[in-house]
Design an enzyme around this catalytic site. Sequence first.
Site, PDB file in Angstrom:
ATOM      1  CD  GLU A  45      14.529   4.386  46.137  1.00 51.87           C
ATOM      2  OE1 GLU A  45      13.889   5.339  45.549  1.00 51.87           O
ATOM      3  OE2 GLU A  45      15.629   3.985  45.505  1.00 51.87           O
ATOM      4  CD  GLU A  72      15.392   0.179  43.420  1.00 55.33           C
ATOM      5  OE1 GLU A  72      15.722   1.328  42.826  1.00 55.33           O
ATOM      6  OE2 GLU A  72      14.407  -0.040  44.047  1.00 55.33           O
TER       7      GLU A  72
HETATM    8  C1  BGC Z   1      13.068   3.414  42.805  1.00 54.40           C
HETATM    9  C2  BGC Z   1      12.749   2.587  41.465  1.00 54.40           C
HETATM   10  C3  BGC Z   1      12.869   3.529  40.272  1.00 54.40           C
HETATM   11  C4  BGC Z   1      14.532   3.674  40.199  1.00 54.40           C
HETATM   12  C5  BGC Z   1      14.970   4.651  39.023  1.00 54.40           C
HETATM   13  C6  BGC Z   1      14.400   4.046  42.496  1.00 54.40           C
HETATM   14  O1  BGC Z   1      14.199   5.314  43.072  1.00 54.40           O
HETATM   15  O2  BGC Z   1      13.207   2.465  43.912  1.00 54.40           O
HETATM   16  O3  BGC Z   1      11.424   2.253  41.523  1.00 54.40           O
HETATM   17  O4  BGC Z   1      12.639   3.100  39.017  1.00 54.40           O
HETATM   18  O5  BGC Z   1      14.920   4.327  41.383  1.00 54.40           O
HETATM   19  O6  BGC Z   1      14.482   6.003  39.154  1.00 54.40           O
END
Ligand code: BGC
Length: 451
Positions: free
Chosen positions: A163, A357
Amino acid sequence: MSFRKDFMWGAATSAYQIEGGVYGTGKGMHVWDVFTKEPGRIFEGHTGDVACDHYHRFREDVAIMKEIGLKAYRFSMDWSRILPEGTGRVNEEGIAFYNALIDELLKNGIEPFVTLYHWELPYELYKRGGWMNPQSAEWFGEYAALVADRFSDRVKNFFTINEPQCFVGLGFLTGEHAPGLKSPIRDTFEMAHNALRAHGRAVQQLRAHAHQPLTIGFAPTSGVCYPETEKPEDIEAARQMYFSLPDPEHWTWNVAWWSDPVLFGHYPEEGLVRYEKYLPKITDEDLRLISEPIDIYGQNIYNGRCFRMGADGKPEEVTRYEGFGKTAIDWPVTPECLRWGPKFLYDRYRKPIYITENGMSAHDVVSLDGKVHDPNRIDFLARYLGELKKASDEADIRGYFHWSLLDNFEWNKGYSERFGMVYVDYRTQQRILKDSAHWYRDLIQKNGAEL
Ligand code: BGC
């Protein structure tokens, strides 16, 4: 409609969010180690000093992954744990920790996916200008070479940076994240350019030092735009918006400025015009480095906005109705983003896709029966993964990493948000599998057949 037979069902974490600092073991400081000690920066003054104490409890955590049946685990390495000053001297204790973690994963049949940079810029490099310094690409390359040297005999899969939208946007434009600066817009474009050069240099160095053929990608983010209906014009409206570029003051929140140069070797024309007065010098050599070929495309996807094609032939946003579903952190629940995001990305970039993610935070508590019931998360996942399954027919989707394995340190929100499938009691470090973890285990066993 089905997932590939070898679909990688996984979960993700990052170093600072779970490891705990364990500062007596040769680790150097990074910008988050420093930032979290600044008064007023983090919710109730929380820090990642202990976090989930994963550094000491990783064996228990791998056993939990095995119990859930994870096929893959995405975690990040803390650059400053391995290279305390960011370059030069190696901290063998840090190397030993990651070696032990990797061995434990492999012993349990879990495929490691390593992210090199999930925002832990070594403080010593920050003092030398950090991402503003054009040398940062070489610093990151040195780190990548070392990682490949030491770990690629067993680790095949790597993501370079996580990110960049966030570490540049939140770290240097809004100042909510470490190092907490509100830099001139011009500086942030320069940093972004250097971070992308660093990505390219890392790809080169990973391959040059690899002990086996590697699979390499990066893991950007950004909200998805999805269509209101399946009418071609609505799909077109959503696609246009997904790859469009915002105003300069919010510029980091987009896909194309980051991913086009990596995959196409040039920045989007629209941005070169729109952002012209903020841009650093961009050379052909830079673009060749940035577009060093990668094998896979990772994308973190949490939510999106809905569009239709307006009567005037311009995309128009479909506003959310009153009471629209949202998670504890106030993010909208928009399952469609997990269909249209990967589809649009695949159509444009033609690379195998991993959802690196996706997940939600909830107000999870331990109930009187000692369990953690999280029906909202199960519902969220059923909806989102159902959409991802649809995308699997239209795009080459290789895997999904739930964010997150464990509840953890949610950056400036401290421990106030719980994104895990596994509950962590920070007073005792006890782990409890939430209902969603059991649900995910069943889903993995059936390869998502019931979705
Ligand atoms: C990030 C994580 C974060 C998650 C929830 C992403 O932006 O890579 O580190 O905890 O989202 O906010």
